[in-house]
Scaffold this active site. Sequence first.
Site, PDB file in Angstrom:
ATOM      1  CB  CYS A  38      -0.859  -0.039   1.272  1.00 53.88           C
ATOM      2  SG  CYS A  38      -1.855   1.416   1.592  1.00 53.88           S
ATOM      3  N   GLY A  39       0.401   2.311  -0.554  1.00 56.06           N
ATOM      4  CA  GLY A  39       1.142   3.560  -0.522  1.00 56.06           C
ATOM      5  C   GLY A  39       1.402   4.051   0.892  1.00 56.06           C
TER       6      GLY A  39
END
Length: 164
Positions: A38-39
Amino acid sequence: MTDSPVRSIPFTDAQGTEKTLDDLGADVVLVVNVASKCGLTPQYEQLEELQRLYADRGFSVVGFPCNQFFGQEPGSVEQILEFCSTTYGVTFPITDKVKVNGKNAADLYKELKQTPDAGGKAGRVEWNFEKFLVSPDGSVQRFRPKQKPNDPEIVEAIEAALTR
């Protein structure tokens, strides 16, 4: 510790053992749904910093891996533990994978999601790395995913909960 409903809701740890927040031995717990791809994954670094800073005062982060947001946590529990350890040096507990939204959401998350955030919005977890600070008395504060773990508002809430 307490007879708080939220602190006594069972979940399964990474070793397959049923636990509750009270079983962790920490008075104050930061529950976070986590993901490896995930970012926001770099938040693991700040979560570990909080763990190291406050663990000796009765605090623990607990990571709940979740694959509900664009499949950003596809690995097995063993792969997740390896990633957390080798990439971010995570020492806080990581649980078995959970669902945080929908009819099959983990019971703990069903309860936590009733808590509104600072803007008064309760309900669905928006994304990976949503944070719920659970105090010794079972009260809960909610922080949305983009709010970094070392944000002064979160740090102040942890410190306030530790001094209750």
